[in-house]
Design a protein around this motif. Sequence first.
Motif, PDB file in Angstrom:
ATOM      1  N   THR A 276       0.853  -1.186   0.000  1.00  0.00           N
ATOM      2  CA  THR A 276       0.000   0.000   0.000  1.00  0.00           C
ATOM      3  C   THR A 276       0.885   1.230   0.000  1.00  0.00           C
ATOM      4  N   LEU A 277       0.805   2.025  -1.052  1.00  0.00           N
ATOM      5  CA  LEU A 277       1.594   3.249  -1.178  1.00  0.00           C
ATOM      6  C   LEU A 277       0.627   4.430  -1.220  1.00  0.00           C
ATOM      7  N   THR A 278       0.817   5.383  -0.313  1.00  0.00           N
ATOM      8  CA  THR A 278      -0.089   6.529  -0.203  1.00  0.00           C
ATOM      9  C   THR A 278       0.689   7.826  -0.256  1.00  0.00           C
ATOM     10  N   PHE A 279       0.152   8.790  -0.998  1.00  0.00           N
ATOM     11  CA  PHE A 279       0.695  10.149  -1.034  1.00  0.00           C
ATOM     12  C   PHE A 279      -0.455  11.106  -0.778  1.00  0.00           C
ATOM     13  N   SER A 280      -0.234  12.099   0.082  1.00  0.00           N
ATOM     14  CA  SER A 280      -1.310  13.037   0.398  1.00  0.00           C
ATOM     15  C   SER A 280      -0.765  14.443   0.580  1.00  0.00           C
ATOM     16  N   VAL A 281      -1.645  15.413   0.358  1.00  0.00           N
ATOM     17  CA  VAL A 281      -1.360  16.829   0.613  1.00  0.00           C
ATOM     18  C   VAL A 281      -2.330  17.281   1.691  1.00  0.00           C
ATOM     19  N   ASP A 282      -1.809  17.612   2.853  1.00  0.00           N
ATOM     20  CA  ASP A 282      -2.638  17.959   4.005  1.00  0.00           C
ATOM     21  C   ASP A 282      -2.726  19.468   4.166  1.00  0.00           C
ATOM     22  N   ASN A 283      -3.874  19.926   4.687  1.00  0.00           N
ATOM     23  CA  ASN A 283      -4.143  21.349   4.879  1.00  0.00           C
ATOM     24  C   ASN A 283      -3.946  22.106   3.563  1.00  0.00           C
ATOM     25  N   ILE A 284      -4.664  21.665   2.548  1.00  0.00           N
ATOM     26  CA  ILE A 284      -4.459  22.201   1.202  1.00  0.00           C
ATOM     27  C   ILE A 284      -4.808  23.685   1.115  1.00  0.00           C
ATOM     28  N   THR A 285      -5.626  24.201   2.037  1.00  0.00           N
ATOM     29  CA  THR A 285      -5.962  25.633   2.021  1.00  0.00           C
ATOM     30  C   THR A 285      -4.941  26.473   2.776  1.00  0.00           C
ATOM     31  N   ASN A 286      -3.923  25.819   3.357  1.00  0.00           N
ATOM     32  CA  ASN A 286      -2.872  26.521   4.101  1.00  0.00           C
ATOM     33  C   ASN A 286      -3.464  27.350   5.247  1.00  0.00           C
ATOM     34  N   LYS A 287      -4.474  26.782   5.901  1.00  0.00           N
ATOM     35  CA  LYS A 287      -5.186  27.487   6.961  1.00  0.00           C
ATOM     36  C   LYS A 287      -4.337  27.585   8.229  1.00  0.00           C
ATOM     37  N   LYS A 288      -4.421  28.720   8.911  1.00  0.00           N
ATOM     38  CA  LYS A 288      -3.785  28.888  10.215  1.00  0.00           C
ATOM     39  C   LYS A 288      -4.819  28.589  11.297  1.00  0.00           C
ATOM     40  N   PHE A 289      -4.422  27.800  12.286  1.00  0.00           N
ATOM     41  CA  PHE A 289      -5.360  27.456  13.358  1.00  0.00           C
ATOM     42  C   PHE A 289      -4.578  27.210  14.639  1.00  0.00           C
ATOM     43  N   ARG A 290      -5.316  27.066  15.727  1.00  0.00           N
ATOM     44  CA  ARG A 290      -4.684  26.838  17.021  1.00  0.00           C
ATOM     45  C   ARG A 290      -5.447  25.758  17.782  1.00  0.00           C
ATOM     46  N   TYR A 291      -4.703  24.760  18.253  1.00  0.00           N
ATOM     47  CA  TYR A 291      -5.302  23.694  19.041  1.00  0.00           C
ATOM     48  C   TYR A 291      -5.633  24.202  20.444  1.00  0.00           C
ATOM     49  N   LEU A 292      -6.537  23.496  21.121  1.00  0.00           N
ATOM     50  CA  LEU A 292      -6.938  23.911  22.453  1.00  0.00           C
ATOM     51  C   LEU A 292      -5.816  23.757  23.480  1.00  0.00           C
ATOM     52  N   ASN A 293      -4.788  22.950  23.164  1.00  0.00           N
ATOM     53  CA  ASN A 293      -3.663  22.837  24.083  1.00  0.00           C
ATOM     54  C   ASN A 293      -2.647  23.962  23.895  1.00  0.00           C
ATOM     55  N   GLY A 294      -2.971  24.942  23.037  1.00  0.00           N
ATOM     56  CA  GLY A 294      -2.100  26.091  22.846  1.00  0.00           C
ATOM     57  C   GLY A 294      -1.200  25.987  21.639  1.00  0.00           C
ATOM     58  N   GLY A 295      -1.080  24.792  21.045  1.00  0.00           N
ATOM     59  CA  GLY A 295      -0.199  24.616  19.904  1.00  0.00           C
ATOM     60  C   GLY A 295      -0.747  25.276  18.648  1.00  0.00           C
ATOM     61  N   TYR A 296       0.172  25.706  17.792  1.00  0.00           N
ATOM     62  CA  TYR A 296      -0.204  26.355  16.539  1.00  0.00           C
ATOM     63  C   TYR A 296      -0.173  25.344  15.394  1.00  0.00           C
ATOM     64  N   GLY A 297      -1.083  25.508  14.454  1.00  0.00           N
ATOM     65  CA  GLY A 297      -1.061  24.717  13.246  1.00  0.00           C
ATOM     66  C   GLY A 297      -1.083  25.646  12.047  1.00  0.00           C
TER      67      GLY A 297
END
Length: 310
Positions: A276-297
């Motif tokens: 099984t070979l998988t390729f993906s592009v994550d967060n394709i909209t390049n969105k800025k967000f923040r997790y509830l634990n304070g971390g940035y995404g």
Amino acid sequence: MFIQDEYAINPYLTLTPVLRWSYYNRKPTTDNNDKFGLASRSDSKVTPGITLTLSPSKQLSFYASVQTGYRPPFLDELYTSIEYPEFGMYSVVLPNPDLKPEESINVEIGVNGDYKSLFSDSDRFVFHANVFRDRVKNLINAGATGDMDFTDDGDMILYYSIDNVGKALKTGFETSADYYPGNADFHLSYGYLHAEDKNTGEKIPGLTPMQATLRAGYTYKPWNVNGWYRMRLFKGGKSNLETAWNSGEYKQLGGFATHTLGLTWKPQIKDWADFTLTFSVDNITNKKFRYLNGGYGVGRSYRAWLSATF
């Protein structure tokens, strides 16, 4: 080490006992162990569990499970140290080599279904749902330490660490459904979580209360290639960021969604292996967000991974 067996009480009832033995030992190899607090740690735990399954038919089953759990902290939870300067403020994440392992008693009741030819001759519908109640001792959770300092220039320094919550209660439910109408596939899942500090009766900050995932794909069978899209939604809520230093009141952060496009190829080599070979592009909209634990995404990411079954 993990061992499990199944006992058929009758054609409809199955009893599944499990037994796990966990052991960990970490030993620093540097010459400055005392200076950096890298003390040696070692521990072990035996955690039994049991599940009773009722299957009125081959397509449908109900189960009730009681499991005991044990999780030593990961190395990055123990020793991660970060200094992140912002305008007029510094955020410092401190290592915590004294972090204790989590211990838990987990109760779960659920149902599983797997139906073929439900709406047409070639479709398949799979679903799962459960409710759970986990009592956790020494829950590992990230948050602010409550300490504050200032640089020589007057900039504020806030300190964060990963610590244990003495007694916690986590309750919630999870549900998922998969539908395969021919070459297409659809997946939907939803989870709800409520976590509370049993010593204070307060909700534990920094944990996402609700998450949902939607995935849709299509398989081109001559090449055994599946193209898919996935959306993940995270509900906002009580973060572990205080509204003001040492106030005991926490900021409410908004929810967000991320979008992923992927391609999965499953070549089969007869009588040898399934790949099984998988390729993906994550967060394709390049969105800025923040997790509830304070971390940035932030930022688009590209992933590729390969697995094989021989």
